[in-house]
Design an enzyme around this catalytic site. Structure first.
Site, mmCIF file in Angstrom:
data_model
loop_
_atom_site.group_PDB
_atom_site.id
_atom_site.type_symbol
_atom_site.label_atom_id
_atom_site.label_comp_id
_atom_site.label_asym_id
_atom_site.label_seq_id
_atom_site.Cartn_x
_atom_site.Cartn_y
_atom_site.Cartn_z
ATOM 1 N N HIS A 43 33.154 94.698 54.701
ATOM 2 C CA HIS A 43 32.944 96.042 54.879
ATOM 3 C C HIS A 43 34.501 96.596 54.591
ATOM 4 C CE1 HIS A 43 32.803 99.986 56.568
ATOM 5 N NE2 HIS A 43 33.823 99.687 57.744
ATOM 6 N N ASN A 54 36.176 104.450 53.684
ATOM 7 C CA ASN A 54 35.168 103.739 54.743
ATOM 8 C C ASN A 54 33.845 104.554 54.668
ATOM 9 O OD1 ASN A 54 33.669 102.524 56.747
ATOM 10 N ND2 ASN A 54 35.383 102.665 58.300
ATOM 11 N N CYS A 95 28.884 100.367 60.794
ATOM 12 C CA CYS A 95 29.344 99.503 59.767
ATOM 13 C C CYS A 95 28.919 98.226 59.440
ATOM 14 C CB CYS A 95 30.982 99.412 59.623
ATOM 15 S SG CYS A 95 31.539 101.054 60.036
HETATM 16 N N1 COA Z 1 49.217 110.769 57.978
HETATM 17 C C1 COA Z 1 50.538 110.574 58.612
HETATM 18 N N2 COA Z 1 50.919 110.126 59.814
HETATM 19 C C2 COA Z 1 49.770 109.820 60.466
HETATM 20 C C3 COA Z 1 48.451 109.746 60.058
HETATM 21 C C4 COA Z 1 48.438 110.330 58.674
HETATM 22 N N3 COA Z 1 47.121 110.377 58.299
HETATM 23 N N4 COA Z 1 47.677 109.464 61.019
HETATM 24 C C5 COA Z 1 48.274 109.099 61.925
HETATM 25 N N5 COA Z 1 49.550 109.211 61.736
HETATM 26 C C6 COA Z 1 50.950 109.080 62.663
HETATM 27 C C7 COA Z 1 50.665 108.906 63.920
HETATM 28 O O1 COA Z 1 50.535 110.211 64.539
HETATM 29 C C8 COA Z 1 51.682 108.209 64.485
HETATM 30 O O2 COA Z 1 52.760 108.997 64.811
HETATM 31 P P1 COA Z 1 53.875 108.700 65.865
HETATM 32 O O3 COA Z 1 54.514 107.267 65.827
HETATM 33 O O4 COA Z 1 54.691 110.046 65.832
HETATM 34 O O5 COA Z 1 53.092 108.983 67.085
HETATM 35 C C9 COA Z 1 52.062 107.260 63.422
HETATM 36 O O6 COA Z 1 51.337 107.624 62.407
HETATM 37 C C10 COA Z 1 51.425 105.743 63.436
HETATM 38 O O7 COA Z 1 50.197 105.824 63.888
HETATM 39 P P2 COA Z 1 49.174 104.725 64.367
HETATM 40 O O8 COA Z 1 47.864 105.206 64.792
HETATM 41 O O9 COA Z 1 50.054 103.645 65.117
HETATM 42 O O10 COA Z 1 49.201 103.998 63.075
HETATM 43 P P3 COA Z 1 48.392 102.641 62.384
HETATM 44 O O11 COA Z 1 49.670 101.800 61.885
HETATM 45 O O12 COA Z 1 47.632 102.112 63.652
HETATM 46 O O13 COA Z 1 47.493 102.882 61.345
HETATM 47 C C11 COA Z 1 45.003 103.568 61.312
HETATM 48 C C12 COA Z 1 46.248 103.687 61.823
HETATM 49 C C13 COA Z 1 43.992 104.436 61.649
HETATM 50 C C14 COA Z 1 45.277 103.529 59.780
HETATM 51 C C15 COA Z 1 44.735 101.991 61.800
HETATM 52 O O14 COA Z 1 44.959 101.714 63.320
HETATM 53 C C16 COA Z 1 43.460 101.535 61.175
HETATM 54 O O15 COA Z 1 43.154 101.272 60.076
HETATM 55 N N6 COA Z 1 42.701 100.952 62.306
HETATM 56 C C17 COA Z 1 41.324 100.721 62.237
HETATM 57 C C18 COA Z 1 40.396 102.049 62.097
HETATM 58 C C19 COA Z 1 39.074 101.465 61.409
HETATM 59 O O16 COA Z 1 39.047 100.899 60.322
HETATM 60 N N7 COA Z 1 37.914 102.569 62.031
HETATM 61 C C20 COA Z 1 36.723 102.267 61.585
HETATM 62 C C21 COA Z 1 36.258 100.868 61.601
HETATM 63 S S1 COA Z 1 34.800 100.647 61.075
#
Ligand code: COA
Length: 322
Positions: free
Chosen positions: A249, A279, A112
């Protein structure tokens, strides 16, 4: 010594838009969950076009916009982690397709941050004096590495391409940049592993799809964006008050919101189009710039900061006077 000015920026995305509701038919998710956690509403997904084909569309649009002839290009850099092949490089495929017979061509793999890394490389080539015009593209077909059964990653990514033609100029253009990497945290976000296969080893399955520690990446991004932007303002002596736009980004609306708060800047200073693209890794900043230019948001003399972060881990920022 020359500076590197931006002649034009352009972008392209495959026609097919996949909404959050479409994904809710594939995995246990919802528009409410995806939008509230990421800011994404829909993303473009290729139904056949590969990365080089999207790059060629961007290149053709840029050549038309600038009137530059393909043979005037000295250098083509494509930032991508989703090339059509390991070899030939995507940049060589573009060079051949547009007939840029005088251009050196290679790909850059910095995820990215790839577009900023590539612009920075082009800037150094131009500053060295021998190269006058470069085509720099960020392009991804991330859908190739998406596991459409994994709700934790499949909702995040999209496909697309964007790019710039840059040229040697007396002043303005790229004013300052900073590039970083932290390979020791690289395994926090992986994609398309290629295991060794030879006559001595029995083939093990590759971890082809994206595997990500989302929380770790979130924390990393919200920490490094303000740091990296502060380095740029210190290096250049340009105050954030004098910067018209920050083009981050586009990984997650909440990451951008966090960074804005830490920098004490209004969110309106950040150009955000993640709702429509998701993304797109190396393409995202280039797509944003292409859209901004086509919307008339970028005028000569405007100061713009680009900031990228992602797999590698890599990150970096760049100040450009348009
Ligand atoms: N739909 C519904 N539920 C989902 C889900 C989806 N698409 N993806 C994950 N969940 C669930 C998880 O299983 C978890 O359930 P649980 O509590 O029963 O275990 C719950 O939602 C919370 O998951 P969590 O991973 O804690 O969510 P979060 O608030 O951290 O959000 C991201 C997840 C991925 C959106 C966030 O961490 C993020 O954006 N991180 C950066 C990722 C990124 O930008 N990567 C590329 C970098 S260039």
């Amino acid at each position: 010594m020359y500076n590197t000015g931006i002649m034009a920026v352009e972008c392209y995305a495959p026609e097919r838009a996949v909404t959050n509701d479409d994904l809710a038919k594939l995995v246990d998710t919802s528009d409410e969950w995806i939008y509230s956690r990421t800011g994404i509403k829909s993303r473009h997904v290729s139904t056949g076009e590969n990365t080089s084909q999207m790059c060629i569309k961007v290149a053709e649009r840029l050549l038309e916009k600038t009137g530059v002839k393909p043979e005037e290009l000295d250098l083509i850099i494509v930032a991508t982690i989703t090339p059509d092949f390991a070899t030939p490089s995507t940049a060589c495929l573009v060079q051949g397709a547009i007939g840029a017979d005088n251009a050196a061509a290679f790909d850059v793999s910095a995820a990215c941050s790839g577009f900023i890394y590539s612009l920075s490389i082009a800037d150094k080539f131009i500053k060295a004096g021998e190269y006058k015009k470069a085509l720099v593209i960020g392009a991804e077909t991330l859908s190739k590495y998406v596991d459409w059964q994994d709700r934790t990653t499949c909702v995040l990514f999209g496909d697309g391409a964007g790019g710039a033609i840059v040229e040697a100029r007396e002043r303005g253009g790229i004013i300052a940049d900073v590039l970083h990497a932290k390979g020791s945290d690289g395994m926090k976000l992986t994609g398309c592993e290629k295991k060794v296969r030879n006559f001595l080893s029995s083939p093990e399955p590759d971890r082809h799809y994206f595997i990500m520690d989302g929380k770790a990446i979130f924390n990393f991004a919200t920490k490094v964006i303000p740091q990296s932007i502060n380095i740029i303002t210190q290096k250049s002596g340009v105050s954030l008050d004098d910067v018209k736009y920050i083009v981050p980004h586009q990984a997650n609306y909440r990451i951008i919101e966090f960074a804005a708060r830490k920098l004490k800047l209004p969110i309106e200073k950040f150009y955000i189009n993640i709702d429509r693209y998701g993304n797109t890794s190396a393409a995202s900043i280039a797509i944003a710039l292409g859209e901004m230019s086509n919307e008339g948001l970028l005028q000569r003399g405007d100061k713009v900061i680009l900031t990228g972060f992602g797999a590698g881990l890599t990150w970096g920022s760049m100040l450009i006077e348009w």
